[in-house]
Motif scaffolding. Structure first.
Motif, short mmCIF file in Angstrom:
data_model
loop_
_atom_site.label_atom_id
_atom_site.label_comp_id
_atom_site.label_asym_id
_atom_site.label_seq_id
_atom_site.Cartn_x
_atom_site.Cartn_y
_atom_site.Cartn_z
N THR A 1 1.67 6.51 -7.08
CA THR A 1 0.49 6.85 -7.86
C THR A 1 0.09 8.29 -7.58
N LEU B 1 -8.31 0.69 2.42
CA LEU B 1 -7.20 1.35 3.12
C LEU B 1 -7.37 1.14 4.62
N LEU C 1 0.83 -1.20 0.00
CA LEU C 1 0.00 0.00 0.00
C LEU C 1 0.87 1.25 0.00
N ASP C 2 1.92 1.23 0.82
CA ASP C 2 2.83 2.37 0.85
C ASP C 2 3.38 2.66 -0.53
N ASP D 1 -2.68 10.92 -6.75
CA ASP D 1 -4.01 10.93 -6.13
C ASP D 1 -4.91 11.89 -6.88
N ARG E 1 -4.60 6.89 -8.39
CA ARG E 1 -5.46 6.31 -7.39
C ARG E 1 -6.50 7.37 -7.03
N LEU F 1 0.77 4.04 -2.72
CA LEU F 1 0.47 5.43 -2.40
C LEU F 1 1.60 6.36 -2.84
N THR F 2 2.84 5.83 -2.80
CA THR F 2 3.98 6.65 -3.19
C THR F 2 4.08 6.82 -4.69
#
Ligand SMILES: [Zn+2]
Length: 152
Positions: free
Chosen positions: A97, A145, A90-91, A99, A122, A94-95
């Motif tokens: 992609t 999440l 997930l990290d 947002d 994302r 998140l890093t």
């Protein structure tokens, strides 16, 4: 190059590097092979598997590798490890992609239909929007999440 386990007449084991099996056979035939320990010319090839039977160090078994597993996971139960891996994934997600928030369905379509430059994004989509994207054949994945607490 190919490496062979070799054994001399006096029982010394050593490794020899050759261009091919034929190269080895030719050198053996011409008696060009010598034991590096005693110079013995009676060198023959032995299967690597016999290493343990000859009193030499048995080959160390390759450590079992779990993809993404790191030393800090040692000794943790599989459930905790799965959570750590998931958290890390997930990290990464998140890093790496962008947002786009609530614009996700629109942006995902723009990218899919090449109206916008392709990039990993994302964002949020409702169940309905998600299903529409799936129905259109747009590759999307849902990730719940989890709260950050308790995952490290
Ligand atoms: Zn020898």
């Amino acid at each position: 190059m190919i490496v062979f386990d070799l054994l001399c007449g006096a029982g010394h084991r050593f490794e020899g590097w050759y261009n091919s099996a034929a190269d080895f056979a030719s050198q053996q035939e011409r008696r060009l092979l010598n034991c590096p320990s005693c110079g013995d010319g009676q060198v023959r090839r032995v299967p690597s598997a016999t290493r343990a039977n000859l009193g030499a160090e048995p080959p160390k078994p390759a450590p079992k590798r779990v993809p993404g597993k790191t030393p800090d996971m040692e000794g943790k139960d599989p459930f905790a490890i799965a959570q750590m891996l998931y958290s890390r994934m997930l990290d990464e997600l998140l890093t790496n992609t962008e947002d786009v928030g609530r614009d996700f369905p629109t942006k995902a379509r723009d990218i899919f239909y090449e109206r916008a430059p392709g990039r990993p994004i994302r964002g949020q989509a409702t169940d309905e929007e998600h299903q529409e994207l799936v129905d259109e054949g747009i590759p999307v994945a849902r990730f719940p999440l989890p709260p950050k607490e308790g995952l490290n």
